[in-house]
Enzyme design. Structure first.
Site, short mmCIF file in Angstrom:
data_model
loop_
_atom_site.label_atom_id
_atom_site.label_comp_id
_atom_site.label_asym_id
_atom_site.label_seq_id
_atom_site.Cartn_x
_atom_site.Cartn_y
_atom_site.Cartn_z
N ARG A 58 0.81 -1.22 0.00
CA ARG A 58 0.00 0.00 0.00
C ARG A 58 0.85 1.28 0.00
O ARG A 58 0.63 2.19 -0.80
CB ARG A 58 -0.90 0.04 1.25
CG ARG A 58 -2.13 -0.79 1.17
CD ARG A 58 -2.49 -1.35 2.54
NE ARG A 58 -1.53 -2.39 2.85
CZ ARG A 58 -1.71 -3.67 2.51
NH1 ARG A 58 -2.84 -4.03 1.99
NH2 ARG A 58 -0.79 -4.58 2.73
N ARG A 108 11.28 3.79 3.86
CA ARG A 108 10.82 2.77 4.84
C ARG A 108 12.05 1.97 5.22
O ARG A 108 12.81 1.53 4.36
CB ARG A 108 9.76 1.86 4.23
CG ARG A 108 9.48 0.66 5.14
CD ARG A 108 8.28 -0.12 4.74
NE ARG A 108 7.05 0.62 5.03
CZ ARG A 108 5.84 0.08 4.97
NH1 ARG A 108 5.69 -1.20 4.66
NH2 ARG A 108 4.77 0.80 5.23
#
Ligand code: CP
Length: 320
Positions: A58, A108
């Site tokens: 996502r 991330r």
């Protein structure tokens, strides 16, 4: 906007005013996407790097979609298959991306604090956006969750004052829970964390929220029940007697959904362990806002990129 930070590393860098500005900008952008304007020229010629050291569906795809809707060029970097596997450091990877002309980096990382290191090192000149770091924070997830709650319960220009939100399950390993607690509190919501004692972090009593060990006693009080993924990949100790036992006490299922007040909703950041923290009937129920969360993630990420990189009035952008 004077109080908007140079990077988005933590929801704790936001003021209530800047958080609401992001939500309002995302709403305005969502309205542009509903109408004739599919793509805005705002970030034409800018290069945005998705630097992902951990897996994602996502977050990575919605940042890419968001950047492309603002006409930016997107470079996707996944640690798997890169020179990271040959031992290249975060510093050398960052310097390489900067040398290639990165205007912003979305990162991330499995290590808590990696986005802060990148932002404050000088290796990257433009904004750094935290797309999830270890067990620390996931600020754009909390923003899209707040946007989704406001879409259902709030209004333009407002926070989430008085909304009762329960966050259930693996709080210990959840960067989503940490970002949500602080952001929802900032926006005026009352947050209750519901989990077994083994899945609550040390120092939780300092967080601005209530605690409960029992989900059934809370269901009737809550406007929003957010179920969290059991993070098996971060569990190397006996945090749970068994998945079945966890599910019995903390899983969302048809019986528990029937305890909700009329109008209450359920959410989950994804990816879900169907049959563990949430069953299929709940995930796919009318009360579920899970696919709304995914859609809204694009608008929030557009708003964050827009505010960090462009900062010109949206109405002017739409007509340029
Ligand atoms: N919610 C979330 O961060 O999902 P991904 O891990 O798929 O990005």
């Amino acid at each position: 906007m004077s109080s908007f930070p140079a990077h988005l590393l933590s929801v704790r860098d936001l003021t209530r005013e800047s958080a609401i500005k992001i939500l309002d900008t995302a709403l305005e952008l969502s309205r542009s996407s509903d109408g004739n304007i599919k793509k805005l020229p705002t970030l034409r010629g800018r290069a945005i790097v998705n630097l992902f050291y951990e897996d994602s569906t996502r977050t990575r795809i919605s940042f890419e979609t968001a950047a492309k809707r603002l006409s930016a060029d997107v470079i996707n970097f996944s640690a798997k298959g890169s020179s990271v596997s040959k031992g290249e450091s975060l510093k050398d990877t960052a310097l390489t991306l900067q040398a290639m002309g990165a205007d912003a980096v979305i990162i991330r990382h499995w290590a808590s604090g990696a986005p802060q290191r990148l932002a404050h090192s000088g290796w990257i000149k433009g904004p750094v956006i935290n797309a999830g770091d270890g067990t620390h924070e996931h600020p754009t997830q909390a923003l899209l969750d707040a946007f989704t709650m406001r879409e259902r319960f709030g209004s333009l220009g407002s926070g989430l004052d008085g909304l009762n939100v329960g966050i259930v399950g693996d709080i210990l390993h959840s960067r989503v829970a940490r970002s949500n607690v602080f952001l929802l509190h900032l926006l005026g919501a009352r947050v209750r964390l519901i989990a077994p004692p083994t899945l609550l972090p040390v120092g939780i009593e300092l967080w601005p929220c209530d605690l409960s060990y029992r989900l059934d006693q809370s269901m009737n009080d809550l406007d929003v029940v957010m179920s969290l993924r059991i993070q098996k990949e971060r569990m190397d100790q006996g945090f749970l007697p068994s998945e079945r036992e966890f599910s019995r006490h903390y899983g969302l299922n048809a019986d528990r959904l029937s305890m909700l007040k009329s109008g209450s909703v359920i959410m989950h950041p994804g990816p879900m362990n169907r049959g563990v923290e949430i069953d299929a009937a709940s995930a796919d129920s009318e009360q579920s806002l899970i696919t709304n969360q995914v859609t809204n993630g694009i608008f929030i990420r557009m708003a964050v990129l827009y505010l960090l990189l462009a900062g010109i009035p949206l109405k002017e952008v739409a007509h340029s």
